[in-house]
Design a protein around this motif. Structure first.
Motif, short mmCIF file in Angstrom:
data_model
loop_
_atom_site.label_atom_id
_atom_site.label_comp_id
_atom_site.label_asym_id
_atom_site.label_seq_id
_atom_site.Cartn_x
_atom_site.Cartn_y
_atom_site.Cartn_z
N MET A 180 0.82 -1.20 0.00
CA MET A 180 0.00 0.00 0.00
C MET A 180 0.87 1.27 0.00
O MET A 180 0.49 2.29 -0.57
CB MET A 180 -0.94 0.01 1.20
CG MET A 180 -1.97 -1.11 1.20
SD MET A 180 -2.98 -1.20 -0.32
CE MET A 180 -2.15 -2.53 -1.22
N ALA A 181 2.04 1.21 0.62
CA ALA A 181 2.97 2.33 0.57
C ALA A 181 3.45 2.56 -0.86
O ALA A 181 3.59 3.70 -1.32
CB ALA A 181 4.15 2.09 1.50
N GLU A 182 3.70 1.47 -1.58
CA GLU A 182 4.09 1.58 -3.00
C GLU A 182 2.94 2.16 -3.82
O GLU A 182 3.16 2.98 -4.72
CB GLU A 182 4.49 0.22 -3.53
CG GLU A 182 5.79 -0.32 -2.95
CD GLU A 182 6.13 -1.71 -3.44
OE1 GLU A 182 5.39 -2.21 -4.33
OE2 GLU A 182 7.11 -2.29 -2.95
N LEU A 183 1.72 1.75 -3.50
CA LEU A 183 0.55 2.31 -4.18
C LEU A 183 0.45 3.80 -3.92
O LEU A 183 0.13 4.59 -4.82
CB LEU A 183 -0.72 1.60 -3.68
CG LEU A 183 -2.03 1.95 -4.36
CD1 LEU A 183 -2.04 1.46 -5.80
CD2 LEU A 183 -3.22 1.34 -3.59
N GLY A 184 0.74 4.21 -2.68
CA GLY A 184 0.72 5.63 -2.35
C GLY A 184 1.76 6.41 -3.12
O GLY A 184 1.48 7.52 -3.61
N THR A 185 2.96 5.86 -3.26
CA THR A 185 4.00 6.53 -4.04
C THR A 185 3.54 6.73 -5.47
O THR A 185 3.75 7.79 -6.09
CB THR A 185 5.29 5.69 -4.00
OG1 THR A 185 5.74 5.59 -2.65
CG2 THR A 185 6.38 6.33 -4.85
N ASP A 201 0.99 9.49 1.06
CA ASP A 201 1.78 8.67 1.99
C ASP A 201 0.88 7.67 2.69
O ASP A 201 -0.24 8.02 3.11
CB ASP A 201 2.45 9.56 3.05
CG ASP A 201 3.67 10.27 2.52
OD1 ASP A 201 4.68 9.60 2.24
OD2 ASP A 201 3.61 11.51 2.40
N PHE A 202 1.36 6.45 2.84
CA PHE A 202 0.65 5.41 3.57
C PHE A 202 1.48 5.06 4.80
O PHE A 202 2.64 4.65 4.68
CB PHE A 202 0.45 4.18 2.69
CG PHE A 202 -0.40 3.10 3.34
CD1 PHE A 202 -1.76 3.05 3.11
CD2 PHE A 202 0.18 2.14 4.16
CE1 PHE A 202 -2.55 2.06 3.70
CE2 PHE A 202 -0.59 1.15 4.76
CZ PHE A 202 -1.96 1.10 4.52
N ILE A 203 0.89 5.22 5.98
CA ILE A 203 1.59 5.02 7.25
C ILE A 203 0.95 3.90 8.05
O ILE A 203 -0.27 3.87 8.25
CB ILE A 203 1.56 6.32 8.10
CG1 ILE A 203 2.24 7.47 7.35
CG2 ILE A 203 2.20 6.10 9.46
CD1 ILE A 203 3.71 7.25 7.05
N ASP A 204 1.78 2.93 8.51
CA ASP A 204 1.30 1.93 9.48
C ASP A 204 1.01 2.67 10.78
O ASP A 204 1.85 3.43 11.26
CB ASP A 204 2.38 0.93 9.88
CG ASP A 204 3.02 0.15 8.75
OD1 ASP A 204 3.03 0.61 7.62
OD2 ASP A 204 3.53 -0.94 9.06
N GLY A 205 -0.13 2.40 11.39
CA GLY A 205 -0.41 2.96 12.71
C GLY A 205 -1.26 2.05 13.56
O GLY A 205 -2.25 2.51 14.16
N GLY A 264 9.97 2.04 12.56
CA GLY A 264 10.78 1.76 11.39
C GLY A 264 10.09 2.08 10.08
O GLY A 264 9.17 2.89 10.02
N ALA A 265 10.57 1.43 9.03
CA ALA A 265 10.06 1.66 7.68
C ALA A 265 8.71 0.98 7.50
O ALA A 265 8.25 0.22 8.35
CB ALA A 265 11.06 1.13 6.66
N SER A 266 8.07 1.24 6.37
CA SER A 266 6.74 0.72 6.09
C SER A 266 6.68 -0.79 6.34
O SER A 266 7.54 -1.55 5.92
CB SER A 266 6.38 1.01 4.63
OG SER A 266 5.10 0.52 4.33
N GLY A 267 5.66 -1.22 7.04
CA GLY A 267 5.47 -2.62 7.41
C GLY A 267 5.93 -2.94 8.81
O GLY A 267 5.45 -3.90 9.42
N ALA A 268 6.85 -2.14 9.35
CA ALA A 268 7.39 -2.42 10.69
C ALA A 268 6.32 -2.27 11.77
O ALA A 268 6.34 -2.99 12.77
CB ALA A 268 8.58 -1.50 10.98
N GLY A 269 5.42 -1.33 11.59
CA GLY A 269 4.37 -1.12 12.58
C GLY A 269 3.49 -2.34 12.74
O GLY A 269 3.18 -2.77 13.87
N HIS A 270 3.10 -2.94 11.61
CA HIS A 270 2.22 -4.10 11.69
C HIS A 270 2.97 -5.34 12.15
O HIS A 270 2.39 -6.21 12.81
CB HIS A 270 1.53 -4.32 10.35
CG HIS A 270 0.46 -3.30 10.09
ND1 HIS A 270 -0.59 -3.10 10.95
CD2 HIS A 270 0.30 -2.40 9.10
CE1 HIS A 270 -1.37 -2.12 10.48
NE2 HIS A 270 -0.84 -1.69 9.37
N ALA A 271 4.27 -5.44 11.83
CA ALA A 271 5.06 -6.55 12.37
C ALA A 271 5.15 -6.46 13.89
O ALA A 271 4.98 -7.45 14.60
CB ALA A 271 6.46 -6.54 11.75
#
Length: 285
Positions: A101-106, A111-115, A158-165
């Motif tokens: 989804m971050a790539e889709l945002g680019t 911007d797509f942020i994990d939260g 961290g970078a995109s995906g780190a929040g959900h991990a």
């Protein structure tokens, strides 16, 4: 700041209430008409579709049940999100979905942020959640006005995906601790120690956890079992931990037995039950 919220259930609805109370311009979408009525009563504007709610918004907040729905909704709305906007995904999703989804945002200029968040409905309704943030720091900085309203604590992981991990790991530990604290309580009660006495000792020592400090006194020992988070949701999160371990080639040898308890041997506890009811399992077998 104009904010659109997609998914207004226990968590999303709490966030809508906090944002409206803070004086922000909030629009929302949820397919459930009863939830729409509740959001309207809070003072949010109601949109008929997810696509309609994102138009003109500075921030779009997602509070959705699982990664597949996040991906489906994002695919639907990507071309309608404003250039320069931020999508804040507070769902419990997967690292790979967030990265995609971050790539889709680019590609589309947002911007797509994990939260992902912790604290449950009570924290969502009081603005005291903990949020694990991942993605571009500049976008996270721009979200400060929103996260200050919704959270008591934010952690940049961290970078995109780190929040959900990190969220998957957090819920994995919570699932394990519920089982282990319940076993410790039963062992000590059999040895003549009260649950209250044990927990006071544990919480003063190295064995303490969120489960021993919060879950047991708030929802277990008093028989309340009304946290707002279900067995089904935790079973989903346990499954996500096993999936992430498989994808990353990590052997969760110590967690496998606990995962089996959640997913297989406790099937007599319905998915609709409060997730803290897993603590009853060993006492009934």
């Amino acid at each position: 700041m104009k904010i659109g919220v997609i998914g207004c259930g226990n968590m999303g609805g709490g966030m809508v209430g906090q944002l409206v109370a803070a004086g922000m311009d909030v629009s929302c979408f949820d397919p459930d008409t009863s939830i729409q009525a509740k959001m309207d009563s809070l003072g949010a504007r109601i949109s008929d579709t997810a696509k309609a709610v994102v138009a003109g918004q500075d921030v779009v907040i997602l509070s959705l049940p699982k990664a597949q729905i996040v991906e489906a909704v994002m695919t639907e709305i990507a071309t309608d999100i404003e250039t320069g906007a931020i999508v804040l995904d507070t769902s419990t999703s997967t690292p790979s979905t967030s990265q995609a989804m971050a790539e889709l945002g680019t590609k589309h200029g947002f911007d797509f942020i994990d939260g992902p968040v912790s604290g449950g409905p009570a924290a969502a309704n009081s603005g005291t959640m903990t949020m694990l943030l991942a993605g571009h720091q500049s976008a996270i900085d721009r979200l400060r006005a929103v996260t200050d309203v919704l959270t008591a604590k934010t952690v940049m992981v961290g970078a995109s995906g780190a929040g959900h991990a990190a969220k998957i790991a957090n819920n994995m530990l919570c699932a394990a601790n519920l089982v282990l604290v319940a076993e410790a309580v039963r062992m000590c009660e059999a040895a003549g120690v009260t649950a209250e006495g044990l927990l006071e000792g544990v919480n003063a020592g190295s064995g303490r956890s969120g489960v021993s400090e919060v879950n047991f006194p708030k929802w277990v020992l008093n028989g309340a079992f009304d946290s707002g988070f279900t067995m089904g949701l935790m079973r989903k999160d346990v499954g996500l931990a096993l999936e992430l371990a498989q994808q990353t080639g990590v052997d969760l040898e110590g967690f496998k037995g606990i995962a089996d308890l959640w997913l297989e041997t406790s099937k007599d506890i319905p998915d609709t039950s409060d997730f803290n009811e897993i603590t009853k399992y060993g006492a009934n077998t």
